[in-house]
Scaffold this motif. Structure first.
Motif, PDB file in Angstrom:
ATOM      1  N   SER A 139     102.998  83.304  -2.195  1.00 53.51           N
ATOM      2  CA  SER A 139     102.404  82.703  -0.994  1.00 53.51           C
ATOM      3  C   SER A 139     102.366  83.659   0.180  1.00 53.51           C
ATOM      4  O   SER A 139     101.582  83.471   1.117  1.00 53.51           O
ATOM      5  N   TYR A 167     102.681  75.964  -2.337  1.00 51.31           N
ATOM      6  CA  TYR A 167     102.087  76.701  -1.214  1.00 51.31           C
ATOM      7  C   TYR A 167     102.013  75.799   0.027  1.00 51.31           C
ATOM      8  O   TYR A 167     102.323  76.221   1.143  1.00 51.31           O
ATOM      9  N   LYS A 168     101.571  74.568  -0.185  1.00 51.23           N
ATOM     10  CA  LYS A 168     101.413  73.624   0.928  1.00 51.23           C
ATOM     11  C   LYS A 168     102.748  73.373   1.626  1.00 51.23           C
ATOM     12  O   LYS A 168     102.816  73.288   2.852  1.00 51.23           O
ATOM     13  N   LYS A 169     103.811  73.272   0.857  1.00 50.41           N
ATOM     14  CA  LYS A 169     105.135  73.061   1.452  1.00 50.41           C
ATOM     15  C   LYS A 169     105.629  74.313   2.172  1.00 50.41           C
ATOM     16  O   LYS A 169     106.165  74.244   3.283  1.00 50.41           O
ATOM     17  N   ASN A 172     102.905  74.951   5.100  1.00 57.28           N
ATOM     18  CA  ASN A 172     102.536  73.790   5.915  1.00 57.28           C
ATOM     19  C   ASN A 172     101.051  73.797   6.265  1.00 57.28           C
ATOM     20  O   ASN A 172     100.647  73.612   7.412  1.00 57.28           O
ATOM     21  N   GLU A 173     100.224  74.036   5.232  1.00 56.22           N
ATOM     22  CA  GLU A 173      98.776  73.988   5.441  1.00 56.22           C
ATOM     23  C   GLU A 173      98.077  73.585   4.149  1.00 56.22           C
ATOM     24  O   GLU A 173      98.499  73.952   3.052  1.00 56.22           O
ATOM     25  N   PHE A 174      97.030  72.795   4.304  1.00 55.57           N
ATOM     26  CA  PHE A 174      96.177  72.412   3.176  1.00 55.57           C
ATOM     27  C   PHE A 174      94.983  73.352   3.204  1.00 55.57           C
ATOM     28  O   PHE A 174      94.099  73.239   4.057  1.00 55.57           O
ATOM     29  N   SER A 175      94.979  74.313   2.289  1.00 52.59           N
ATOM     30  CA  SER A 175      93.990  75.382   2.330  1.00 52.59           C
ATOM     31  C   SER A 175      93.504  75.684   0.914  1.00 52.59           C
ATOM     32  O   SER A 175      94.271  75.542  -0.050  1.00 52.59           O
TER      33      SER A 175
END
Length: 451
Positions: A139, A167-169, A172-175
């Motif tokens: 990440s 990755y999201k955790k 802290n982004e939804f990408s």
């Protein structure tokens, strides 16, 4: 290029590209510097992955990401999870990916990554723990405008889901930092089918161009039993062809009757592979014969088309001769570098001989993986586009775009092969390599990477 005895797969890929580029380089010698530069990855990331087994013991693996070339866009290429993963294989795959992505016409650079982790025999919980540990380091090095990995061997929808969640955790982004995502959280329709469908769309143009024919009545040999092989088989059946074989690392499954594999047979095999079992688990009855430890290429007296769709170097020179003897006239790679160099040389020699004699009936028309199997990364690129726009296209829209990309890819390979070949029937290998190389090299020169 110096010899790389510890990197045989990468050396093979470089040699194949270099050899076919020679007609272009002879006319444009300044591009030799670009070839020297493009062989060296922009960046190689190598890292330790430690995770906990269900019994509480510690496991450790080697993780990699080869960020090879970003001249045309963010690095793009899959993540392979398999015990055989090493730097040579990932460099070969990343190098091929540069030119494959260029042939799609989309804004994607080339890269590849993975780990020597073996998903087989692992529980869902162990795979989740591994994916979280793997993504903890990866990440740091990827992003929707930097590097967008995808799935590959051993990395399916489950693994992509765990990695995306990690990755999201962590960030802290939804990408859209991975492609091959679930349909409800950023994935694209047709992505699972894309490589197999795209392979068949590419060969459709080969059939039409060389013989003015189509798939109806064609006897088709396919190796592999994973995602690529399954969807190639289904599309061949839909278009009227007869699929005579599928295979895995334990052997080849051969249809005994004239009907070949049906969609129901392919669905049963897909279910077996989801359970990570061998094809021997299929209740074949008398409809199929099992050939332990064999590949399909030497098992038939008559066939028309061969689609190697399992792994690299899965079709060698002796097997190429057997296919020619059986009457195979079209070979296209669903796998990356599926044919060994001696097999490619045999196919290309048949093309040159047929071109000189004017006898198209004796040709083997060969398409390399960087062109024929580009459909998977093409739809990955379309998934990236949908993520950027925060919208979702219909299956029909994506399939139509995929078909257009594969037709354009074939026409580009044919036109470039014709331009740099004296043969009446162009080399699709030379066409793919030269067209992809020129596009990347010109972008690199414009950006100051060579001069």
């Amino acid at each position: 290029m110096s010899n790389l005895p510890s990197e045989p797969e990468f050396q093979q890929a470089v040699t194949e590209i270099t050899t076919t580029l020679e007609p272009f380089l002879a006319k444009n010698p300044e591009y030799r510097k670009a070839l020297e530069v493009v062989q060296i990855p922009e960046r190689i990331i190598q890292f330790r992955v430690t995770w906990e087994r269900d019994d509480g013991s510690l496991a450790v693996n080697r993780g990699y990401r080869v960020q090879f070339n970003s001249a045309l866009g963010p690095y793009k290429g899959g993540l392979r999870l398999h015990p055989s993963v090493n730097l040579s294989i990932l460099k070969f795959l990343g190098f091929e990916q540069i030119f494959k992505n260029a042939l799609t016409g989309l804004m994607m650079g080339g890269g590849k990554g993975g780990c020597d982790f073996d998903p087989k025999g692992k529980s869902d919980n162990e795979i989740r723990k591994f994916c979280y540990a793997f993504m903890q380091e990866l990440s740091r090095h990827i992003g929707d405008n930097t590097d967008v990995p995808a799935g590959d061997i051993g990395t399916g929808g489950r693994e992509i889901g765990f990695m995306f969640g990690a990755y999201k955790k962590y960030r802290n982004e939804f990408s859209g930092i991975l492609t091959g995502k679930g349909a409800d959280w950023g994935g694209s329709f047709i992505r699972p089918e894309a490589t197999g469908y795209g392979l068949v769309y590419y060969v459709t143009e080969m059939l039409r161009d060389l013989d003015g024919t189509d798939w109806k009545g064609k006897r088709v040999l396919i190796s592999g039993a994973g995602n690529v092989a399954q969807y190639a088989a289904l599309k061949v059946i839909e278009l009227g062809g007869t699929v005579l074989s599928l295979s895995d690392s334990t052997g080849a499954l051969i249809a005994t009757g004239s009907e070949g594999f049906t969609p129901a047979d392919v669905a049963a095999i897909a279910d077996i592979k989801l359970q990570r079992k061998s094809l021997t688990a299929l209740d074949a009855g008398s409809k199929f014969t099992w050939h332990k430890g064999a590949r399909p290429w030497t098992l038939f007296e008559k066939a028309d088309i061969a689609l190697p769709s399992a792994s690299q170097n899965e079709l060698n020179g002796e097997e190429a001769k057997a296919l020619i003897k059986a009457g195979v006239r079209y070979v296209a790679e669903g796998s990356n570098m599926g044919c060994t160099q001696d097999a490619i040389d045999i196919f290309e020699a048949s093309r040159q001989t047929a071109a000189l004699s004017g006898d198209k009936g004796s040709i083997v028309y060969y398409a390399p993986g960087k062109a024929a199997n580009a459909g998977g990364v093409a739809v990955s690129g379309l998934e990236m586009a949908q993520n950027s726009q925060r919208l979702k296209w219909t299956p029909e829209e994506v399939d139509a775009k995929l078909k257009d990309i594969m037709i354009t890819c074939y026409n580009t390979c044919k036109a470039t092969g014709t331009l740099y070949s004296d043969a009446a029937i162009p080399s699709l290998v030379a066409g793919a390599n030269i067209a992809g190389f020129i596009k990347v090299a010109d972008a690199m020169r414009a950006q100051g990477d060579w001069w």
